[in-house]
Design a protein around this motif. Structure first.
Motif, PDB file in Angstrom:
ATOM      1  N   GLY A 152       0.834  -1.199   0.000  1.00 22.04           N
ATOM      2  CA  GLY A 152       0.000   0.000   0.000  1.00 22.04           C
ATOM      3  C   GLY A 152       0.865   1.244   0.000  1.00 22.04           C
ATOM      4  N   ILE A 153       0.562   2.181  -0.907  1.00 26.37           N
ATOM      5  CA  ILE A 153       1.413   3.364  -1.077  1.00 26.37           C
ATOM      6  C   ILE A 153       0.709   4.666  -0.706  1.00 26.37           C
ATOM      7  CG2 ILE A 153       2.838   2.246  -2.829  1.00 26.37           C
ATOM      8  CD1 ILE A 153       1.334   3.927  -4.952  1.00 26.37           C
ATOM      9  N   GLY A 154      -0.503   4.597  -0.158  1.00 26.44           N
ATOM     10  CA  GLY A 154      -1.189   5.833   0.193  1.00 26.44           C
ATOM     11  C   GLY A 154      -1.947   6.420  -0.981  1.00 26.44           C
ATOM     12  N   THR A 155      -2.356   7.674  -0.833  1.00 27.64           N
ATOM     13  CA  THR A 155      -3.322   8.261  -1.771  1.00 27.64           C
ATOM     14  C   THR A 155      -2.719   9.274  -2.735  1.00 27.64           C
ATOM     15  OG1 THR A 155      -3.947  10.005  -0.204  1.00 27.64           O
ATOM     16  CG2 THR A 155      -5.155   7.934  -0.081  1.00 27.64           C
ATOM     17  N   GLY A 156      -1.448   9.131  -3.037  1.00 29.73           N
ATOM     18  CA  GLY A 156      -0.854  10.015  -4.038  1.00 29.73           C
ATOM     19  C   GLY A 156       0.286  10.859  -3.537  1.00 29.73           C
ATOM     20  N   ASN A 157       0.520  10.839  -2.235  1.00 22.53           N
ATOM     21  CA  ASN A 157       1.640  11.570  -1.648  1.00 22.53           C
ATOM     22  C   ASN A 157       2.758  10.574  -1.355  1.00 22.53           C
ATOM     23  OD1 ASN A 157       3.456  12.974  -0.045  1.00 22.53           O
ATOM     24  ND2 ASN A 157       1.892  13.968   1.190  1.00 22.53           N
ATOM     25  N   PRO A 158       3.941  10.710  -1.988  1.00 19.50           N
ATOM     26  CA  PRO A 158       5.019   9.760  -1.718  1.00 19.50           C
ATOM     27  C   PRO A 158       5.372   9.641  -0.239  1.00 19.50           C
ATOM     28  CG  PRO A 158       5.561  11.107  -3.623  1.00 19.50           C
ATOM     29  CD  PRO A 158       4.314  11.699  -3.019  1.00 19.50           C
ATOM     30  N   GLU A 159       5.090  10.688   0.544  1.00 15.45           N
ATOM     31  CA  GLU A 159       5.405  10.635   1.968  1.00 15.45           C
ATOM     32  C   GLU A 159       4.398   9.810   2.773  1.00 15.45           C
ATOM     33  OE1 GLU A 159       6.219  14.511   3.494  1.00 15.45           O
ATOM     34  OE2 GLU A 159       7.867  14.852   2.087  1.00 15.45           O
ATOM     35  N   HIS A 160       3.369   9.292   2.123  1.00 14.38           N
ATOM     36  CA  HIS A 160       2.485   8.337   2.775  1.00 14.38           C
ATOM     37  C   HIS A 160       3.139   6.969   2.929  1.00 14.38           C
ATOM     38  CE1 HIS A 160      -1.627  10.413   1.750  1.00 14.38           C
ATOM     39  NE2 HIS A 160      -0.912  11.088   2.639  1.00 14.38           N
ATOM     40  N   MET A 161       4.238   6.726   2.264  1.00 19.52           N
ATOM     41  CA  MET A 161       4.931   5.442   2.386  1.00 19.52           C
ATOM     42  C   MET A 161       5.403   5.234   3.820  1.00 19.52           C
ATOM     43  SD  MET A 161       5.224   3.629  -0.501  1.00 19.52           S
ATOM     44  CE  MET A 161       6.784   2.739  -0.501  1.00 19.52           C
ATOM     45  N   THR A 162       5.057   4.103   4.409  1.00 20.56           N
ATOM     46  CA  THR A 162       5.505   3.797   5.760  1.00 20.56           C
ATOM     47  C   THR A 162       6.943   3.264   5.724  1.00 20.56           C
ATOM     48  OG1 THR A 162       4.748   1.509   5.694  1.00 20.56           O
ATOM     49  CG2 THR A 162       3.148   3.185   6.396  1.00 20.56           C
ATOM     50  N   ILE A 163       7.581   3.246   6.896  1.00 17.45           N
ATOM     51  CA  ILE A 163       8.924   2.675   6.982  1.00 17.45           C
ATOM     52  C   ILE A 163       8.887   1.205   6.585  1.00 17.45           C
ATOM     53  CG2 ILE A 163      10.798   2.097   8.578  1.00 17.45           C
ATOM     54  CD1 ILE A 163      10.046   4.648  10.136  1.00 17.45           C
ATOM     55  N   GLN A 164       7.854   0.487   7.015  1.00 23.47           N
ATOM     56  CA  GLN A 164       7.718  -0.917   6.634  1.00 23.47           C
ATOM     57  C   GLN A 164       7.637  -1.065   5.115  1.00 23.47           C
ATOM     58  OE1 GLN A 164       3.992  -2.799   7.619  1.00 23.47           O
ATOM     59  NE2 GLN A 164       4.882  -4.854   7.643  1.00 23.47           N
ATOM     60  N   ALA A 165       6.848  -0.186   4.468  1.00 20.49           N
ATOM     61  CA  ALA A 165       6.707  -0.262   3.015  1.00 20.49           C
ATOM     62  C   ALA A 165       8.028   0.023   2.308  1.00 20.49           C
ATOM     63  CB  ALA A 165       5.629   0.719   2.551  1.00 20.49           C
ATOM     64  N   ILE A 166       8.769   1.013   2.794  1.00 20.28           N
ATOM     65  CA  ILE A 166      10.053   1.354   2.176  1.00 20.28           C
ATOM     66  C   ILE A 166      11.041   0.195   2.318  1.00 20.28           C
ATOM     67  CG2 ILE A 166      12.059   2.881   2.332  1.00 20.28           C
ATOM     68  CD1 ILE A 166      10.042   5.109   3.158  1.00 20.28           C
ATOM     69  N   ARG A 167      11.079  -0.404   3.495  1.00 16.75           N
ATOM     70  CA  ARG A 167      11.991  -1.534   3.704  1.00 16.75           C
ATOM     71  C   ARG A 167      11.613  -2.702   2.806  1.00 16.75           C
ATOM     72  NH1 ARG A 167      12.454  -1.250  10.332  1.00 16.75           N
ATOM     73  NH2 ARG A 167      14.111   0.337  10.394  1.00 16.75           N
ATOM     74  N   ALA A 168      10.327  -2.979   2.685  1.00 16.49           N
ATOM     75  CA  ALA A 168       9.893  -4.076   1.821  1.00 16.49           C
ATOM     76  C   ALA A 168      10.215  -3.778   0.362  1.00 16.49           C
ATOM     77  CB  ALA A 168       8.390  -4.305   2.000  1.00 16.49           C
ATOM     78  N   LEU A 169       9.952  -2.552  -0.061  1.00 17.89           N
ATOM     79  CA  LEU A 169      10.215  -2.184  -1.441  1.00 17.89           C
ATOM     80  C   LEU A 169      11.680  -2.381  -1.805  1.00 17.89           C
ATOM     81  CD1 LEU A 169       9.118  -0.972  -4.084  1.00 17.89           C
ATOM     82  CD2 LEU A 169       9.544   1.300  -3.122  1.00 17.89           C
ATOM     83  N   ASN A 170      12.564  -2.143  -0.855  1.00 17.26           N
ATOM     84  CA  ASN A 170      13.998  -2.266  -1.129  1.00 17.26           C
ATOM     85  C   ASN A 170      14.476  -3.712  -1.241  1.00 17.26           C
ATOM     86  OD1 ASN A 170      15.894   0.252  -1.260  1.00 17.26           O
ATOM     87  ND2 ASN A 170      14.215   0.816   0.105  1.00 17.26           N
ATOM     88  N   THR A 171      13.589  -4.666  -1.091  1.00 20.09           N
ATOM     89  CA  THR A 171      13.933  -6.062  -1.358  1.00 20.09           C
ATOM     90  C   THR A 171      13.484  -6.489  -2.759  1.00 20.09           C
ATOM     91  OG1 THR A 171      11.877  -7.001  -0.461  1.00 20.09           O
ATOM     92  CG2 THR A 171      13.676  -6.581   1.098  1.00 20.09           C
ATOM     93  N   ALA A 172      12.803  -5.607  -3.478  1.00 19.03           N
ATOM     94  CA  ALA A 172      12.231  -5.972  -4.778  1.00 19.03           C
ATOM     95  C   ALA A 172      13.264  -5.903  -5.895  1.00 19.03           C
ATOM     96  CB  ALA A 172      11.051  -5.070  -5.097  1.00 19.03           C
ATOM     97  N   ASP A 173      13.233  -6.895  -6.759  1.00 19.29           N
ATOM     98  CA  ASP A 173      14.036  -6.899  -7.984  1.00 19.29           C
ATOM     99  C   ASP A 173      13.270  -6.265  -9.144  1.00 19.29           C
ATOM    100  OD1 ASP A 173      16.226  -8.598  -6.877  1.00 19.29           O
ATOM    101  OD2 ASP A 173      14.617 -10.088  -6.771  1.00 19.29           O
ATOM    102  N   VAL A 174      11.946  -6.444  -9.114  1.00 19.17           N
ATOM    103  CA  VAL A 174      11.086  -5.945 -10.194  1.00 19.17           C
ATOM    104  C   VAL A 174       9.840  -5.328  -9.578  1.00 19.17           C
ATOM    105  CG1 VAL A 174       9.830  -6.523 -12.302  1.00 19.17           C
ATOM    106  CG2 VAL A 174      11.868  -7.829 -11.694  1.00 19.17           C
ATOM    107  N   VAL A 175       9.448  -4.163 -10.079  1.00 17.64           N
ATOM    108  CA  VAL A 175       8.191  -3.534  -9.689  1.00 17.64           C
ATOM    109  C   VAL A 175       7.253  -3.599 -10.890  1.00 17.64           C
ATOM    110  CG1 VAL A 175       7.065  -1.412  -8.926  1.00 17.64           C
ATOM    111  CG2 VAL A 175       9.350  -2.012  -8.053  1.00 17.64           C
ATOM    112  N   PHE A 176       6.070  -4.152 -10.682  1.00 21.30           N
ATOM    113  CA  PHE A 176       5.098  -4.341 -11.760  1.00 21.30           C
ATOM    114  C   PHE A 176       4.020  -3.254 -11.691  1.00 21.30           C
ATOM    115  CE2 PHE A 176       6.643  -8.641 -10.711  1.00 21.30           C
ATOM    116  CZ  PHE A 176       7.166  -9.010 -11.942  1.00 21.30           C
ATOM    117  N   ALA A 177       3.592  -2.785 -12.856  1.00 19.41           N
ATOM    118  CA  ALA A 177       2.536  -1.771 -12.917  1.00 19.41           C
ATOM    119  C   ALA A 177       1.694  -1.995 -14.156  1.00 19.41           C
ATOM    120  CB  ALA A 177       3.138  -0.363 -12.945  1.00 19.41           C
TER     121      ALA A 177
END
Length: 253
Positions: A8-33
């Motif tokens: 979950g990334i919040g409602t359009g503000n990059p600063e809605h990213m939680t610390i947990q989300a940032i840490r998890a994202l940094n384990t990703a090899d590929v981001v799908f959209a």
């Protein structure tokens, strides 16, 4: 086994990213959209911005595919959504199989929170049910538009001891639920208020938490037309709009 993060990334503000989300994202090899077309390019651009800002610990790839089309005014809403989910599942499954190594980690960035009026987890369940891919799925919560709406208006959602109903515009076409004390309405593509009690108080917000945020509150009968005008102007300006509102009956006397 591949790992898939649903973040979950919040409602359009990059600063809605939680610390947990940032840490998890940094384990990703590929981001799908999924690309929703030129009119909604901002939605993919924000996801790219989030990756650029926060995914700093390892190389990654950002992989897009075309989002399947669906009828926005179907005769059979349920069947249409089911078919759309199936088509989305096929697209995601093909992307994951093609782009993610057997021991790799992929991420899908979900607007708001994956648990609230979002189809991503249902789509992932479809992929798992097919049994073609072995996936370990992790879900990381995010800030919802409901939270952002309350924060924007500086209000609690509920009155003391009172219940909250969270529903969609489609569900209040015949009026609010009986006895509703606080009703949050999401996914209302064509809001109309003329069938509702004009003495309700409305707290409305669009582009919540972003520099483009618009907030209106007041007696519904007094502000409904203003909300309609602001909404149409914002949709024309941006090419899309995401808005949410809270309705409350008058305070008991």
């Amino acid at each position: 086994m591949r790992t898939l993060l649903v973040i979950g990334i919040g409602t359009g503000n990059p600063e809605h990213m939680t610390i947990q989300a940032i840490r998890a994202l940094n384990t990703a090899d590929v981001v799908f959209a999924l690309d929703k077309g030129r009119a909604k390019a901002d939605l993919v651009d924000l996801r790219r911005e989030i990756c650029t800002r926060y995914l700093t610990e390892k190389p990654y790839r950002f992989v897009e595919a075309q989002d399947p089309e669906r009828d926005r005014n179907p005769a059979d809403y349920g069947a249409t959504v089911e078919a759309w989910h199936a088509a989305r599942a096929a697209v995601y499954e093909a992307m994951i199989a093609r782009e993610l190594d057997p021991e790799g980690c992929g991420a899908i960035l979900v607007w708001g929170d994956p648990s609230l009026y979002d189809s991503t987890l249902r789509i992932v369940d479809r992929i798992l049910a097919r049994g073609t891919l072995d996936l370990a799925v992790r879900v990381i919560p995010g800030i919802t538009s409901v939270q952002a709406l309350a924060a924007g208006h500086r209000i609690p959602l509920n009155r003391i001891g009172g219940p909250i109903t969270i529903t969609t515009g489609r569900q209040i076409a015949g009026g609010l639920p009986e006895g509703a004390d606080a009703t949050v309405v999401m996914l209302d593509g064509r809001p109309r208020f003329d069938h509702l009690d004009p003495d309700l108080t409305i707290y409305w917000g669009a582009f919540l938490g972003t520099p483009d945020e618009i907030l209106v509150s007041g007696r519904l009968g007094d502000v409904a037309a203003e909300i309609g005008d602001l909404r149409e102007a914002a949709r024309t300006r941006h090419g899309w709009i995401m808005d949410t509102y809270l309705l409350r009956p008058p305070e008991p006397t």
